[in-house]
Design a protein around this motif. Structure first.
Motif, PDB file in Angstrom:
ATOM      1  N   PHE B 113       0.846  -1.196   0.000  1.00 61.12           N
ATOM      2  CA  PHE B 113       0.000   0.000   0.000  1.00 61.12           C
ATOM      3  C   PHE B 113       0.881   1.246   0.000  1.00 61.12           C
ATOM      4  O   PHE B 113       2.076   1.185   0.285  1.00 61.12           O
ATOM      5  N   SER B 115       0.584   5.433   1.141  1.00 61.67           N
ATOM      6  CA  SER B 115      -0.200   6.515   1.701  1.00 61.67           C
ATOM      7  C   SER B 115       0.616   7.803   1.672  1.00 61.67           C
ATOM      8  O   SER B 115       1.540   7.971   2.460  1.00 61.67           O
ATOM      9  N   GLU B 117      -0.113  10.608   2.665  1.00 59.83           N
ATOM     10  CA  GLU B 117      -0.253  11.340   3.932  1.00 59.83           C
ATOM     11  C   GLU B 117       0.760  10.834   4.951  1.00 59.83           C
ATOM     12  O   GLU B 117       1.408  11.618   5.637  1.00 59.83           O
ATOM     13  N   ILE B 118       0.882   9.497   5.039  1.00 62.64           N
ATOM     14  CA  ILE B 118       1.847   8.937   5.993  1.00 62.64           C
ATOM     15  C   ILE B 118       3.256   9.352   5.597  1.00 62.64           C
ATOM     16  O   ILE B 118       4.064   9.744   6.442  1.00 62.64           O
ATOM     17  N   LEU B 121       3.889  12.821   6.722  1.00 60.79           N
ATOM     18  CA  LEU B 121       4.029  12.912   8.171  1.00 60.79           C
ATOM     19  C   LEU B 121       5.387  12.392   8.630  1.00 60.79           C
ATOM     20  O   LEU B 121       5.998  12.921   9.555  1.00 60.79           O
ATOM     21  N   GLN B 122       5.872  11.351   7.960  1.00 61.71           N
ATOM     22  CA  GLN B 122       7.192  10.833   8.307  1.00 61.71           C
ATOM     23  C   GLN B 122       8.253  11.891   8.065  1.00 61.71           C
ATOM     24  O   GLN B 122       9.153  12.090   8.881  1.00 61.71           O
ATOM     25  N   VAL B 125       8.063  14.374  10.876  1.00 63.43           N
ATOM     26  CA  VAL B 125       8.605  13.856  12.140  1.00 63.43           C
ATOM     27  C   VAL B 125      10.132  13.932  12.102  1.00 63.43           C
ATOM     28  O   VAL B 125      10.770  14.392  13.048  1.00 63.43           O
ATOM     29  N   HIS B 136      12.708   4.782   5.123  1.00 62.87           N
ATOM     30  CA  HIS B 136      11.833   4.428   6.215  1.00 62.87           C
ATOM     31  C   HIS B 136      11.259   3.066   5.956  1.00 62.87           C
ATOM     32  O   HIS B 136      11.344   2.530   4.848  1.00 62.87           O
ATOM     33  N   SER B 137      10.696   2.527   6.956  1.00 62.20           N
ATOM     34  CA  SER B 137      10.272   1.151   6.939  1.00 62.20           C
ATOM     35  C   SER B 137       9.010   1.072   7.745  1.00 62.20           C
ATOM     36  O   SER B 137       8.946   1.555   8.862  1.00 62.20           O
ATOM     37  N   MET B 138       8.009   0.492   7.152  1.00 61.53           N
ATOM     38  CA  MET B 138       6.757   0.435   7.873  1.00 61.53           C
ATOM     39  C   MET B 138       5.997  -0.829   7.525  1.00 61.53           C
ATOM     40  O   MET B 138       5.905  -1.200   6.362  1.00 61.53           O
TER      41      MET B 138
END
Lengths: 171, 171
Positions: B113, B115, B117-118, B121-122, B125, B136-138
């Motif tokens: 997926f 996003s 928006e995410i 935000l990352q 941050v 990054h890793s999610m």
DNA sequence: TTGATTGCAAAGCATTTGCATGCTA
DNA sequence: TAGCATGCAAATGCTTTGCAATCAA
């Protein structure tokens, strides 16, 4: 009588309760390992904790520390975390706020952060795909402020990071 | 003359270019491993790819597959991903959109997926803590729709998941 | 007494490395 | 021909397991 001490008591109680409920046994090793774990603040590997325990009782083996950390995790007192260096680290979990990690790939510094917006978005992504979210895991990898400066000055820094992120693996 | 075929050509070219620039050498093994990798669609482990390669040329060793996957990663054609079962998986990376993963802890299904928006935000941050974000890793872990249903019906499902998330490790 | 727990050594895994041989450029 | 690449076996690093001895309940 600080809040920390109260908390300390409570974590021991949680441990005892878990042990009883699971039909397990109280042992000196488990108590010692829990005590030392509770006194720490950092993310520590089984190896790290082993050496701390070893200082106070050199008869305690690696295996027991591994097994007890698993036990603490089951009891909800510890949480396993991985930063990409192949080791498993543990952090306090009981009465802790949920948070994610930002890791400096140069010096290994770990910053904990929490973003309610990101949390909410994760929930909605899961919902969108019909998933029932149970956990999530998020790492931000990059260079911390200090290491950005250092990189600008010299390319070679002698310091050995505690956590070495070998290959930057993005998931 | 589909887009896929064009892309295929291009990925080989990228590989050749990387090999030349790095002063490395073209070999039959590397070509074979790349070809088979490009024909796949799933996230595959070195082991998985090894067996696919093995079917066509049983003289190719494990080590070469490991090393070549690393090479493909360096060349920007593959991306390492980890789902929490201790293995490293690889996915196509060239001309791919960035995405994150949602993993069903019951059947091992992986949903990709994205996003925006995410992502945004990352970034903020990272900026907030002075970090220069490099990766990054999610992961989102949970139960997919089917497994939620299955769980409601029976508790024991016989099927073996391809990716077994042993301990749910949240980072 | 019973059976969980411990610690050692050995086994497991995934991955990496040393090295003699093989093969590109 | 030079030296990178290969494949085997062995080593590595982290973690788990088998087992006899130990110890809590």
């Amino acid at each position: 009588m600080t809040g920390k001490e109260n908390n300390f008591q409570t974590e021991r109680e949680v441990f005892s309760e878990h042990i009883q409920k699971a039909g397990l046994r109280h042992t000196a090793q488990r108590d010692l390992i829990l005590d030392i774990f509770l006194q720490t603040d950092e993310h520590l590997s089984s190896e790290d904790l082993y050496w701390l325990v070893h200082k106070q009782d050199s008869s305690v083996g690696h295996t027991t520390v591994y097994r007890t950390l698993k036990l603490l995790t089951d009891a909800g007192l510890a949480r396993e975390v991985r930063f990409g260096d192949g080791k498993t680290y543990y952090e306090h979990h009981y009465n802790q706020e949920h948070h994610d990690h930002m890791i400096c790939t140069e010096c290994g510094r770990v910053v904990e952060f929490f973003s309610p917006e990101i949390e909410a978005l994760q929930d909605s992504v899961a919902a969108e795909y019909g998933f029932k979210l149970t956990h999530h895991s998020m790492r931000i990898l990059g260079l911390c402020e200090d290491c950005q400066k250092k990189d600008a000055e010299t390319s070679a820094s002698g310091a050995q990071p505690r956590i070495r992120v070998k290959s930057v693996v993005v998931t």
